[in-house]
Design an enzyme around this catalytic site. Sequence first.
Site, PDB file in Angstrom:
ATOM      1  N   PHE A 123      -5.261  17.863  -9.079  1.00 16.51           N
ATOM      2  CA  PHE A 123      -5.816  18.655  -7.987  1.00 16.51           C
ATOM      3  C   PHE A 123      -6.856  19.671  -8.460  1.00 16.51           C
ATOM      4  O   PHE A 123      -7.674  20.123  -7.657  1.00 16.51           O
ATOM      5  CB  PHE A 123      -4.690  19.357  -7.229  1.00 16.51           C
ATOM      6  CG  PHE A 123      -4.074  18.492  -6.160  1.00 16.51           C
ATOM      7  CD1 PHE A 123      -4.256  18.777  -4.821  1.00 16.51           C
ATOM      8  CD2 PHE A 123      -3.322  17.379  -6.499  1.00 16.51           C
ATOM      9  CE1 PHE A 123      -3.703  17.978  -3.838  1.00 16.51           C
ATOM     10  CE2 PHE A 123      -2.758  16.569  -5.533  1.00 16.51           C
ATOM     11  CZ  PHE A 123      -2.951  16.859  -4.191  1.00 16.51           C
ATOM     12  N   PRO A 126     -12.371  18.722 -11.627  1.00 17.23           N
ATOM     13  CA  PRO A 126     -13.653  19.073 -10.992  1.00 17.23           C
ATOM     14  C   PRO A 126     -14.204  17.981 -10.080  1.00 17.23           C
ATOM     15  O   PRO A 126     -14.817  18.274  -9.052  1.00 17.23           O
ATOM     16  CB  PRO A 126     -14.591  19.311 -12.188  1.00 17.23           C
ATOM     17  CG  PRO A 126     -13.676  19.686 -13.308  1.00 17.23           C
ATOM     18  CD  PRO A 126     -12.421  18.886 -13.090  1.00 17.23           C
ATOM     19  N   GLY A 201       0.996  -0.385  -1.327  1.00 14.40           N
ATOM     20  CA  GLY A 201       0.357   0.757  -1.967  1.00 14.40           C
ATOM     21  C   GLY A 201       1.269   1.382  -3.004  1.00 14.40           C
ATOM     22  O   GLY A 201       1.236   2.592  -3.227  1.00 14.40           O
ATOM     23  N   MET A 245      -3.909  -4.573   2.221  1.00 15.28           N
ATOM     24  CA  MET A 245      -2.909  -4.483   3.296  1.00 15.28           C
ATOM     25  C   MET A 245      -3.529  -4.580   4.678  1.00 15.28           C
ATOM     26  O   MET A 245      -2.837  -4.867   5.657  1.00 15.28           O
ATOM     27  CB  MET A 245      -2.126  -3.176   3.160  1.00 15.28           C
ATOM     28  CG  MET A 245      -2.958  -1.928   3.301  1.00 15.28           C
ATOM     29  SD  MET A 245      -1.984  -0.451   2.943  1.00 15.28           S
ATOM     30  CE  MET A 245      -3.291   0.764   2.708  1.00 15.28           C
ATOM     31  N   LYS A 258       5.037   4.090   1.742  1.00 12.56           N
ATOM     32  CA  LYS A 258       5.338   5.420   1.203  1.00 12.56           C
ATOM     33  C   LYS A 258       4.036   6.208   1.078  1.00 12.56           C
ATOM     34  O   LYS A 258       3.198   5.921   0.243  1.00 12.56           O
ATOM     35  CB  LYS A 258       6.025   5.255  -0.153  1.00 12.56           C
ATOM     36  CG  LYS A 258       6.275   6.503  -0.928  1.00 12.56           C
ATOM     37  CD  LYS A 258       7.096   6.225  -2.169  1.00 12.56           C
ATOM     38  CE  LYS A 258       6.554   5.102  -3.029  1.00 12.56           C
ATOM     39  NZ  LYS A 258       5.236   5.399  -3.622  1.00 12.56           N
ATOM     40  N   HIS A 262      -0.646   7.960   6.443  1.00 15.56           N
ATOM     41  CA  HIS A 262      -1.408   9.191   6.685  1.00 15.56           C
ATOM     42  C   HIS A 262      -2.805   9.139   6.062  1.00 15.56           C
ATOM     43  O   HIS A 262      -3.641  10.002   6.313  1.00 15.56           O
ATOM     44  CB  HIS A 262      -0.626  10.437   6.233  1.00 15.56           C
ATOM     45  CG  HIS A 262      -0.602  10.666   4.753  1.00 15.56           C
ATOM     46  ND1 HIS A 262      -0.295  11.886   4.200  1.00 15.56           N
ATOM     47  CD2 HIS A 262      -0.845   9.841   3.697  1.00 15.56           C
ATOM     48  CE1 HIS A 262      -0.343  11.813   2.880  1.00 15.56           C
ATOM     49  NE2 HIS A 262      -0.667  10.589   2.562  1.00 15.56           N
TER      50      HIS A 262
END
Length: 358
Positions: A123, A126, A201, A245, A258, A262
């Site tokens: 996270f 850069p 995934g 998929m 999983k 989203h």
Amino acid sequence: MASNDGSKASEIFQGQVHLYKHLFAHTIDAMSLKWMIELGIPDIIHNHGQPITLPKLVSILQVSPTKVRGVQSLIHYLTHTGFFERVSILENMEEKEAYALTAASQLLVKDNNLCLVPMVEGFVDPCLAGVWSHLKKWTYEDDLTLFDVSVGSNMWEFLDKNPASNRLFNEIFAADSKMMNMALRGCNWVFEGVESIVDVGGGTGITAKTICEAFPNMKCIVLDRPSVVENLSGTNNLTYVGGDMLKSIPKADAILLKLVLHNWNDKDCRKILENCKEAISDKGSRGKVIVVDVVMNASEDEEELTGLKLLIDVRMRCFINGKERKEEEWKKLFVEAGFQSYKISPFTGYLSLIQIYP
């Protein structure tokens, strides 16, 4: 005293505090975690076997005397934000102030089976963090993601073209999968009667391996992008399949999604769910889809949990045109994809487990 618009001075000053808190935290929150990991401070405290005093910590770190006060400031701030706990210990017959790990910083100990260090490293990378500076441009670019406007391609194309970032991305979700796997171990009832499952995934197969260990007679298939699975080797009951998929999903008793849906808009989610329904179409009452994802529920969630879910929603919408959904939005997707019923159960602190039935 009042301002020209009638607001009380105390309210203005309170607003200033709120604004400055977020401005300063913008970089310091993430970078102080990076600093803590790079110096190995959670590992030092863990290996010390007990809470550690600041003089002892700076001695182990071999910190220059000119930097001790700065290190102290960082440790104090990380204590305030919940990554250390200030305690009293007895040392040489004298009571001294020391710092202990909390539940959050224990997750940053590198030999911890649930280590989330790759999450922090990913996270603050850069290449990923830099895209947020393009939010204004993103606002006015129709249907383009932050990745589109900042690097000229969507996130999946970017990862395929940048092996180092792709490897870091996979490490992030492999680390996060360990947390989910801990929750899955307590959900054996979800897999009762399931003889085969596809982890859509599923990345490098961290979750699939956990399922295989718990259910050695179950056939597990990991479906992911060819670039993710091309060099991975399966076992007797674990197979890796490269594919898309949005086009098709291997047939099985159950399909595991999983933190997948989203990532996608409603149209693509319906297509994925339709492909899932097709994959379990000949399994009768045994067939189902298992979704592990966020369910927005501000009316019941605690404030901190709601804040996390809102942050994730912003990231999904800006990064990849995905979204987090309320229960009624999930239900609408399931019905439109042709499913008859569903059941939502608690899973981890911020994730829910949804079983969908044809």
